[in-house]
Design a protein around this motif. Structure first.
Motif, PDB file in Angstrom:
ATOM      1  N   GLU A 201      38.000   2.305  48.899  1.00  0.00           N
ATOM      2  CA  GLU A 201      36.837   3.188  48.909  1.00  0.00           C
ATOM      3  C   GLU A 201      37.236   4.607  49.287  1.00  0.00           C
ATOM      4  O   GLU A 201      36.750   5.588  48.700  1.00  0.00           O
ATOM      5  CB  GLU A 201      35.792   2.662  49.902  1.00  0.00           C
ATOM      6  N   ASP A 202      38.138   4.753  50.253  1.00  0.00           N
ATOM      7  CA  ASP A 202      38.660   6.078  50.608  1.00  0.00           C
ATOM      8  C   ASP A 202      39.337   6.727  49.404  1.00  0.00           C
ATOM      9  O   ASP A 202      39.222   7.936  49.176  1.00  0.00           O
ATOM     10  CB  ASP A 202      39.675   5.969  51.749  1.00  0.00           C
ATOM     11  N   MET A 203      40.063   5.931  48.637  1.00  0.00           N
ATOM     12  CA  MET A 203      40.764   6.462  47.462  1.00  0.00           C
ATOM     13  C   MET A 203      39.768   7.006  46.444  1.00  0.00           C
ATOM     14  O   MET A 203      39.968   8.087  45.880  1.00  0.00           O
ATOM     15  CB  MET A 203      41.619   5.374  46.808  1.00  0.00           C
ATOM     16  N   ARG A 204      38.678   6.263  46.226  1.00  0.00           N
ATOM     17  CA  ARG A 204      37.705   6.647  45.200  1.00  0.00           C
ATOM     18  C   ARG A 204      36.829   7.818  45.626  1.00  0.00           C
ATOM     19  O   ARG A 204      36.164   8.429  44.772  1.00  0.00           O
ATOM     20  CB  ARG A 204      36.825   5.451  44.839  1.00  0.00           C
ATOM     21  N   THR A 205      36.787   8.135  46.894  1.00  0.00           N
ATOM     22  CA  THR A 205      35.909   9.204  47.374  1.00  0.00           C
ATOM     23  C   THR A 205      36.720  10.401  47.871  1.00  0.00           C
ATOM     24  O   THR A 205      36.976  11.340  47.134  1.00  0.00           O
ATOM     25  CB  THR A 205      34.970   8.677  48.478  1.00  0.00           C
ATOM     26  N   ARG A 206      37.159  10.343  49.095  1.00  0.00           N
ATOM     27  CA  ARG A 206      37.811  11.492  49.726  1.00  0.00           C
ATOM     28  C   ARG A 206      39.104  11.880  49.014  1.00  0.00           C
ATOM     29  O   ARG A 206      39.321  13.061  48.700  1.00  0.00           O
ATOM     30  CB  ARG A 206      38.090  11.166  51.191  1.00  0.00           C
ATOM     31  N   VAL A 207      39.983  10.920  48.766  1.00  0.00           N
ATOM     32  CA  VAL A 207      41.281  11.233  48.165  1.00  0.00           C
ATOM     33  C   VAL A 207      41.105  11.756  46.740  1.00  0.00           C
ATOM     34  O   VAL A 207      41.734  12.741  46.333  1.00  0.00           O
ATOM     35  CB  VAL A 207      42.209  10.005  48.186  1.00  0.00           C
ATOM     36  N   LEU A 208      40.230  11.119  45.965  1.00  0.00           N
ATOM     37  CA  LEU A 208      39.990  11.555  44.587  1.00  0.00           C
ATOM     38  C   LEU A 208      39.452  12.978  44.552  1.00  0.00           C
ATOM     39  O   LEU A 208      39.905  13.808  43.746  1.00  0.00           O
ATOM     40  CB  LEU A 208      39.019  10.600  43.897  1.00  0.00           C
ATOM     41  N   ALA A 209      38.489  13.282  45.411  1.00  0.00           N
ATOM     42  CA  ALA A 209      37.896  14.620  45.421  1.00  0.00           C
ATOM     43  C   ALA A 209      38.946  15.685  45.723  1.00  0.00           C
ATOM     44  O   ALA A 209      39.003  16.739  45.066  1.00  0.00           O
ATOM     45  CB  ALA A 209      36.761  14.683  46.442  1.00  0.00           C
ATOM     46  N   GLU A 210      39.800  15.423  46.703  1.00  0.00           N
ATOM     47  CA  GLU A 210      40.836  16.396  47.074  1.00  0.00           C
ATOM     48  C   GLU A 210      41.881  16.543  45.970  1.00  0.00           C
ATOM     49  O   GLU A 210      42.361  17.641  45.694  1.00  0.00           O
ATOM     50  CB  GLU A 210      41.505  15.977  48.385  1.00  0.00           C
ATOM     51  N   ALA A 211      42.257  15.428  45.334  1.00  0.00           N
ATOM     52  CA  ALA A 211      43.259  15.477  44.268  1.00  0.00           C
ATOM     53  C   ALA A 211      42.738  16.255  43.056  1.00  0.00           C
ATOM     54  O   ALA A 211      43.465  17.048  42.451  1.00  0.00           O
ATOM     55  CB  ALA A 211      43.670  14.070  43.863  1.00  0.00           C
ATOM     56  N   LEU A 212      41.476  16.028  42.689  1.00  0.00           N
ATOM     57  CA  LEU A 212      40.887  16.755  41.561  1.00  0.00           C
ATOM     58  C   LEU A 212      40.814  18.252  41.847  1.00  0.00           C
ATOM     59  O   LEU A 212      41.077  19.075  40.970  1.00  0.00           O
ATOM     60  CB  LEU A 212      39.493  16.208  41.249  1.00  0.00           C
ATOM     61  N   GLU A 213      40.464  18.597  43.074  1.00  0.00           N
ATOM     62  CA  GLU A 213      40.406  20.020  43.432  1.00  0.00           C
ATOM     63  C   GLU A 213      41.799  20.649  43.345  1.00  0.00           C
ATOM     64  O   GLU A 213      41.961  21.760  42.831  1.00  0.00           O
ATOM     65  CB  GLU A 213      39.846  20.194  44.843  1.00  0.00           C
ATOM     66  N   ALA A 214      42.813  19.943  43.835  1.00  0.00           N
ATOM     67  CA  ALA A 214      44.181  20.462  43.774  1.00  0.00           C
ATOM     68  C   ALA A 214      44.629  20.640  42.324  1.00  0.00           C
ATOM     69  O   ALA A 214      45.242  21.659  41.966  1.00  0.00           O
ATOM     70  CB  ALA A 214      45.127  19.522  44.512  1.00  0.00           C
ATOM     71  N   SER A 215      44.329  19.660  41.482  1.00  0.00           N
ATOM     72  CA  SER A 215      44.697  19.745  40.069  1.00  0.00           C
ATOM     73  C   SER A 215      44.009  20.929  39.403  1.00  0.00           C
ATOM     74  O   SER A 215      44.642  21.673  38.636  1.00  0.00           O
ATOM     75  CB  SER A 215      44.314  18.450  39.358  1.00  0.00           C
ATOM     76  N   ASN A 216      42.749  21.133  39.674  1.00  0.00           N
ATOM     77  CA  ASN A 216      42.012  22.264  39.121  1.00  0.00           C
ATOM     78  C   ASN A 216      42.594  23.592  39.602  1.00  0.00           C
ATOM     79  O   ASN A 216      42.658  24.564  38.849  1.00  0.00           O
ATOM     80  CB  ASN A 216      40.538  22.168  39.481  1.00  0.00           C
TER      81      ASN A 216
END
Length: 278
Positions: A255-270
């Motif tokens: 659940e952490d992966m699908r929420t917090r980690v995913l949000a931060e990774a997408l922002e970094a990629s952008n």
């Protein structure tokens, strides 16, 4: 036979008529250096799981004769890319120069590294960037956290694409014909009880990744390791790499992966893509 004799022998055989089994009337085949291609195959059999191999093991892995493999290995030893204790052979750090010389000319890694460092610090997890290479992924950049336990992936590590999130993101970016071709070449090795070994199931997963633009893999390469990857796009929006966060399963829940980690990774990629557009 000395290493110099090896080099001379390879040169003579390469220039001899019929050395490359290719049609003489095809200009692209005429430019193909068969001995170089086979030498690269020898290098590629050395992986994290098989870092040291005997001459016979390399011959079996490449499908070449022991005599042919011996010539390639001795040449690589002479050039400093391989070392041997008389029985086993293994790559030396110099081999990374072959990749670094290309990567150093790509501005994307200069842009990505500080953003990856920030992401790793923010999440307190290891972050990586990877590119696709014939059914495998190669990790080309990394950022580690201050945690005592960090993931032991190094720059230059090469792993099968089917069982890691970076591989699924990168495969999802391929045109259909190229995807099917690469899937045909992949050996669906089962590394853990969680590893997907059905190509039909893998194609379905890749299609889902294509639609959602991210992938989470839960302990398919190694027990105790979860990973999440998102695409890295260049200034024109083309997917050129995958940004990856690897987490020990005892520290991060799905659940952490699908929420917090995913949000931060997408922002970094952008952020990487925006920086490349400046």
């Amino acid at each position: 036979m000395s290493a110099a004799d090896v080099n001379e022998d390879l040169l003579v055989r390469d220039e001899a008529p019929g050395f490359a089994d290719t049609p003489a009337n095809d200009s692209s085949d005429r430019d193909y250096v068969n001995s170089l291609a086979r030498g690269l195959e020898v290098i590629k059999v050395f992986t994290r799981r098989t870092p040291k191999m005997t001459l016979s093991e390399v011959a079996q892995a490449t499908g070449m004769t022991r005599a042919t493999v011996r010539r390639f290995l001795l040449t690589l030893v002479r050039e400093g890319y391989v070392e041997t204790n008389g029985k086993h052979f293994n790559l030396r750090p110099k081999i990374l120069e072959l990749g670094f010389s290309a990567l150093s000319s790509m501005d994307i890694w200069d842009v990505a590294q500080p953003i990856m460092n920030d992401l790793s610090e923010k999440l307190q997890e290891s972050c990586f960037a990877a590119v696709l290479d014939h059914g495998h992924v190669i990790y080309v950049a990394r950022a580690t956290s201050n945690q005592r336990i960090n993931v032991g992936i190094t720059i230059g590590s090469r792993v099968p694409a089917h069982c890691v999130s970076t591989g699924r993101v990168l495969l999802s970016a391929l045109p259909p014909d190229e995807l099917y071709r690469q899937l045909d070449e992949i050996t669906m090795t089962k590394f853990t009880p969680n590893t997907v070994t059905s190509k039909v199931q893998l194609r379905s997963i890749i299609e889902e990744v294509r639609l959602q633009s991210w992938s989470i893999v839960d302990q398919e390469l190694e027990i105790g390791l979860r990973s999440l990857s998102v695409p890295i796009r260049d200034g024109q929006g083309k997917i050129v790499a995958a940004l990856n966060v690897c987490c020990p399963s005892m520290r991060i829940t799905p659940e952490d992966m699908r929420t917090r980690v995913l949000a931060e990774a997408l922002e970094a990629s952008n952020n990487i893509t925006r920086a490349l557009q400046i």
